[in-house]
Design an enzyme around this catalytic site. Sequence first.
Site, PDB file in Angstrom:
ATOM      1  N   SER A 129       1.069  -0.812  -0.096  1.00 40.95           N
ATOM      2  CA  SER A 129      -0.304  -0.343   0.023  1.00 40.95           C
ATOM      3  C   SER A 129       1.081   0.906  -0.193  1.00 40.95           C
ATOM      4  CB  SER A 129      -0.377  -0.060   1.080  1.00 40.95           C
ATOM      5  OG  SER A 129      -2.008   1.433   1.659  1.00 40.95           O
ATOM      6  N   TYR A 153      -1.499  -1.083  10.872  1.00 43.26           N
ATOM      7  CA  TYR A 153      -2.130  -0.735   9.670  1.00 43.26           C
ATOM      8  C   TYR A 153      -0.504  -1.301   8.967  1.00 43.26           C
ATOM      9  CZ  TYR A 153      -3.704  -1.728   4.129  1.00 43.26           C
ATOM     10  OH  TYR A 153      -3.809  -1.713   3.292  1.00 43.26           O
ATOM     11  N   LYS A 157       1.908  -3.769   6.527  1.00 45.97           N
ATOM     12  CA  LYS A 157       2.573  -3.604   4.907  1.00 45.97           C
ATOM     13  C   LYS A 157       3.807  -3.791   4.842  1.00 45.97           C
ATOM     14  CE  LYS A 157      -1.451  -4.707   3.262  1.00 45.97           C
ATOM     15  NZ  LYS A 157      -1.605  -5.865   3.050  1.00 45.97           N
TER      16      LYS A 157
HETATM   17  P1  NAD Z   1     -11.291  -6.046   1.297  1.00 40.07           P
HETATM   18  O1  NAD Z   1     -11.706  -6.464   2.366  1.00 40.07           O
HETATM   19  O2  NAD Z   1     -13.127  -6.344   0.245  1.00 40.07           O
HETATM   20  O3  NAD Z   1     -10.378  -7.539   0.412  1.00 40.07           O
HETATM   21  C1  NAD Z   1      -9.842  -8.603   1.322  1.00 40.07           C
HETATM   22  C2  NAD Z   1     -10.891  -9.802   2.081  1.00 40.07           C
HETATM   23  O4  NAD Z   1      -9.908 -10.658   2.675  1.00 40.07           O
HETATM   24  C3  NAD Z   1     -11.950 -10.129   2.494  1.00 40.07           C
HETATM   25  O5  NAD Z   1     -12.862 -10.605   1.512  1.00 40.07           O
HETATM   26  C4  NAD Z   1     -11.377 -10.585   3.610  1.00 40.07           C
HETATM   27  O6  NAD Z   1     -12.977 -11.249   4.047  1.00 40.07           O
HETATM   28  C5  NAD Z   1     -10.791 -11.143   3.272  1.00 40.07           C
HETATM   29  N1  NAD Z   1      -9.671 -11.545   4.408  1.00 40.07           N
HETATM   30  C6  NAD Z   1      -9.385 -10.988   5.308  1.00 40.07           C
HETATM   31  N2  NAD Z   1      -8.234 -11.679   6.652  1.00 40.07           N
HETATM   32  C7  NAD Z   1      -8.643 -13.240   5.967  1.00 40.07           C
HETATM   33  C8  NAD Z   1      -7.346 -14.269   6.309  1.00 40.07           C
HETATM   34  N3  NAD Z   1      -6.924 -14.387   6.977  1.00 40.07           N
HETATM   35  N4  NAD Z   1      -7.662 -15.460   5.859  1.00 40.07           N
HETATM   36  C9  NAD Z   1      -8.648 -15.431   4.507  1.00 40.07           C
HETATM   37  N5  NAD Z   1      -8.977 -14.366   3.414  1.00 40.07           N
HETATM   38  C10 NAD Z   1      -8.986 -12.977   4.700  1.00 40.07           C
HETATM   39  O7  NAD Z   1     -10.025  -5.213   0.871  1.00 40.07           O
HETATM   40  P2  NAD Z   1      -9.451  -4.755  -0.507  1.00 40.07           P
HETATM   41  O8  NAD Z   1     -10.106  -3.551  -0.457  1.00 40.07           O
HETATM   42  O9  NAD Z   1     -10.150  -5.546  -1.111  1.00 40.07           O
HETATM   43  O10 NAD Z   1      -7.858  -4.959  -0.034  1.00 40.07           O
HETATM   44  C11 NAD Z   1      -7.223  -5.901  -0.267  1.00 40.07           C
HETATM   45  C12 NAD Z   1      -5.988  -6.099  -0.143  1.00 40.07           C
HETATM   46  O11 NAD Z   1      -5.187  -4.806  -0.538  1.00 40.07           O
HETATM   47  C13 NAD Z   1      -5.716  -5.654   1.366  1.00 40.07           C
HETATM   48  O12 NAD Z   1      -3.992  -6.222   1.207  1.00 40.07           O
HETATM   49  C14 NAD Z   1      -5.361  -4.098   1.382  1.00 40.07           C
HETATM   50  O13 NAD Z   1      -4.604  -4.490   2.718  1.00 40.07           O
HETATM   51  C15 NAD Z   1      -4.823  -4.053   0.625  1.00 40.07           C
HETATM   52  N6  NAD Z   1      -4.901  -2.968  -0.064  1.00 40.07           N
HETATM   53  C16 NAD Z   1      -5.736  -2.030  -0.342  1.00 40.07           C
HETATM   54  C17 NAD Z   1      -5.986  -0.726  -0.759  1.00 40.07           C
HETATM   55  C18 NAD Z   1      -7.280  -0.162  -0.338  1.00 40.07           C
HETATM   56  O14 NAD Z   1      -7.617   1.071  -0.484  1.00 40.07           O
HETATM   57  N7  NAD Z   1      -8.614  -0.475  -0.759  1.00 40.07           N
HETATM   58  C19 NAD Z   1      -5.868   0.396  -0.967  1.00 40.07           C
HETATM   59  C20 NAD Z   1      -3.749  -0.215  -0.397  1.00 40.07           C
HETATM   60  C21 NAD Z   1      -4.118  -2.096   0.132  1.00 40.07           C
HETATM   61  N1  UFG Z   2     -11.410  12.075   3.747  1.00 41.49           N
HETATM   62  C1  UFG Z   2     -12.428  13.290   4.048  1.00 41.49           C
HETATM   63  N2  UFG Z   2     -13.828  12.113   4.069  1.00 41.49           N
HETATM   64  C2  UFG Z   2     -14.089  11.165   4.735  1.00 41.49           C
HETATM   65  C3  UFG Z   2     -12.957  10.130   4.200  1.00 41.49           C
HETATM   66  C4  UFG Z   2     -11.673  10.832   3.541  1.00 41.49           C
HETATM   67  O1  UFG Z   2     -12.131  13.660   3.901  1.00 41.49           O
HETATM   68  O2  UFG Z   2     -15.478  11.147   4.690  1.00 41.49           O
HETATM   69  C5  UFG Z   2     -10.641  12.460   3.068  1.00 41.49           C
HETATM   70  C6  UFG Z   2      -9.249  11.806   4.017  1.00 41.49           C
HETATM   71  O3  UFG Z   2      -8.814  13.478   4.725  1.00 41.49           O
HETATM   72  C7  UFG Z   2      -8.189  12.044   2.682  1.00 41.49           C
HETATM   73  C8  UFG Z   2      -8.602  12.008   1.105  1.00 41.49           C
HETATM   74  O4  UFG Z   2     -10.340  11.572   1.793  1.00 41.49           O
HETATM   75  O5  UFG Z   2      -7.435  13.589   2.746  1.00 41.49           O
HETATM   76  C9  UFG Z   2      -8.764  10.310   0.883  1.00 41.49           C
HETATM   77  O6  UFG Z   2      -9.267   9.392   2.100  1.00 41.49           O
HETATM   78  P1  UFG Z   2      -9.107   7.856   2.431  1.00 41.49           P
HETATM   79  O7  UFG Z   2      -9.477   7.000   3.763  1.00 41.49           O
HETATM   80  O8  UFG Z   2     -10.372   7.038   1.551  1.00 41.49           O
HETATM   81  O9  UFG Z   2      -7.632   7.112   1.255  1.00 41.49           O
HETATM   82  P2  UFG Z   2      -5.771   7.420   2.325  1.00 41.49           P
HETATM   83  O10 UFG Z   2      -4.984   7.937   1.556  1.00 41.49           O
HETATM   84  O11 UFG Z   2      -6.203   8.334   3.467  1.00 41.49           O
HETATM   85  O12 UFG Z   2      -6.070   5.940   2.873  1.00 41.49           O
HETATM   86  C10 UFG Z   2      -6.179   4.802   2.254  1.00 41.49           C
HETATM   87  C11 UFG Z   2      -6.192   3.515   2.943  1.00 41.49           C
HETATM   88  C12 UFG Z   2      -4.846   3.325   3.468  1.00 41.49           C
HETATM   89  C13 UFG Z   2      -3.957   3.349   1.960  1.00 41.49           C
HETATM   90  C14 UFG Z   2      -3.767   4.827   1.049  1.00 41.49           C
HETATM   91  C15 UFG Z   2      -2.983   4.676   0.113  1.00 41.49           C
HETATM   92  O13 UFG Z   2      -6.972   3.831   4.106  1.00 41.49           O
HETATM   93  O14 UFG Z   2      -4.386   2.645   4.089  1.00 41.49           O
HETATM   94  O15 UFG Z   2      -5.377   4.846   1.026  1.00 41.49           O
HETATM   95  O16 UFG Z   2      -3.441   2.943  -0.399  1.00 41.49           O
HETATM   96  F1  UFG Z   2      -2.733   3.307   2.098  1.00 41.49           F
END
Ligand code: NAD
Ligand code: UFG
Length: 348
Positions: A129, A153, A157
């Site tokens: 991430s 978190y 990562k």
């Molecule tokens: P998500 O929660 O929608 O998907 C994660 C999935 O993993 C879920 O379906 C959950 O049920 C499953 N899961 C969790 N723990 C588990 C375990 N121990 N065993 C089996 N299944 C398990 O999240 P997402 O947004 O699809 O994110 C996927 C990956 O990408 C995650 O590792 C997250 O940290 C990473 N990531 C997400 C974002 C974001 O903003 N969505 C940004 C950067 C990185």
């Molecule tokens: N924000 C608001 N109101 C809300 C939610 C978010 O103003 O209700 C703002 C935040 O302050 C930020 C921007 O919208 O400026 C984006 O916020 P997000 O929470 O959507 O995303 P972040 O970049 O803060 O963080 C997310 C995940 C992190 C990940 C990152 C990059 O939460 O774990 O995206 O992937 F690392």
Amino acid sequence: MSLSILVTGGAGYIGSHTVLQLLLGGYKVVVVDSLENSSQISLERVREFAQDHAPKLSFHQFDLRDRPALEKLFASEEFDAVIHFAGLKAVGESVQKPLMYYDNNIIGLIALLEAMAAHGCKKLVFSSSATVYGWPKVVPCNEESPICALNPYGSTKLFGEEMCRDVYKSDSTWKIILLRYFNPVGAHPSGAIGDDPRGIPNNLMPFVQQVAVGRRPALTIYGTDYGTKDGTGVRDYIHVVDLADGHIAALNKLSDPSFGCKVYNLGTGKGTSVLEMVAAFEKASGMKIPLVMAGRRPGDAEVVYASTERAERELNWKAKYGIDEMCRDQWNWASKNPYGYEPCVSTD
Ligand code: NAD
Ligand code: UFG
């Protein structure tokens, strides 16, 4: 013969989009998901959309930390590579429950790496991430920028990446790609799958979409005094389908015999402020999003966006969609599924 890919966390937001792209690309896909933060309906929708490719998808519901279940799966099937999405991802919750995050994200990864090693499957794509860039001093962030963790978190990562690098150092027959995602938003253009977070959304666009469908009264803007063009935070939003395609590009790279272990940013290289994103969503949806201006959210950075050069050059991948398409598809998903995969009003 199609390549067989194990996708952990494949029922989740990014996972379900990637599973669909894999099936459409001719891969055989095996999903393991505990469904702890997702619904199996996502995979049913993927099957419907994948049509003739649907028989190439199978699903096993268990937690990755369930080693006997993982061992049984690896003993019964051969995988060409693994894409590891499974994990917990809510920053605030990780501060409240750090051990739950270390347990799930770190122990889950160890169990997976051990099962892979034991069965000679040594190709991995790991979901990292942009959170590892913390509050970057210099943007765009490139893969050599300093990294740090601002919360548990983020630590999972950072450690996850480090564990993968160490595994590679110990045995250079591994091929590992660490993908640092920026801010995934949007949904599949069909509107059949999308982001469906449990409880109150932490992230901007799921919150915006719930305001638009009447589930929440207003969006709180966290911080209007940043040193940005309109005072709100700037991020690199990336369409989830582009992100999914980035995983196919990564799998292609893993078939390069000289490849080792390397990190790649997946972003667009463009920064968009919160207010710009809200305006784009209002334009795409025709809905007005009431706003409440508030102070900064602890732990938030001011400006984060990616350098995408390495992924473009080495993975031959570049994001195709801009924020208008992201908002169009987010609204398409939201308006067709106002309560996500649930058929009726949820109680959150
Ligand atoms: P998500 O929660 O929608 O998907 C994660 C999935 O993993 C879920 O379906 C959950 O049920 C499953 N899961 C969790 N723990 C588990 C375990 N121990 N065993 C089996 N299944 C398990 O999240 P997402 O947004 O699809 O994110 C996927 C990956 O990408 C995650 O590792 C997250 O940290 C990473 N990531 C997400 C974002 C974001 O903003 N969505 C940004 C950067 C990185
Ligand atoms: N924000 C608001 N109101 C809300 C939610 C978010 O103003 O209700 C703002 C935040 O302050 C930020 C921007 O919208 O400026 C984006 O916020 P997000 O929470 O959507 O995303 P972040 O970049 O803060 O963080 C997310 C995940 C992190 C990940 C990152 C990059 O939460 O774990 O995206 O992937 F690392």
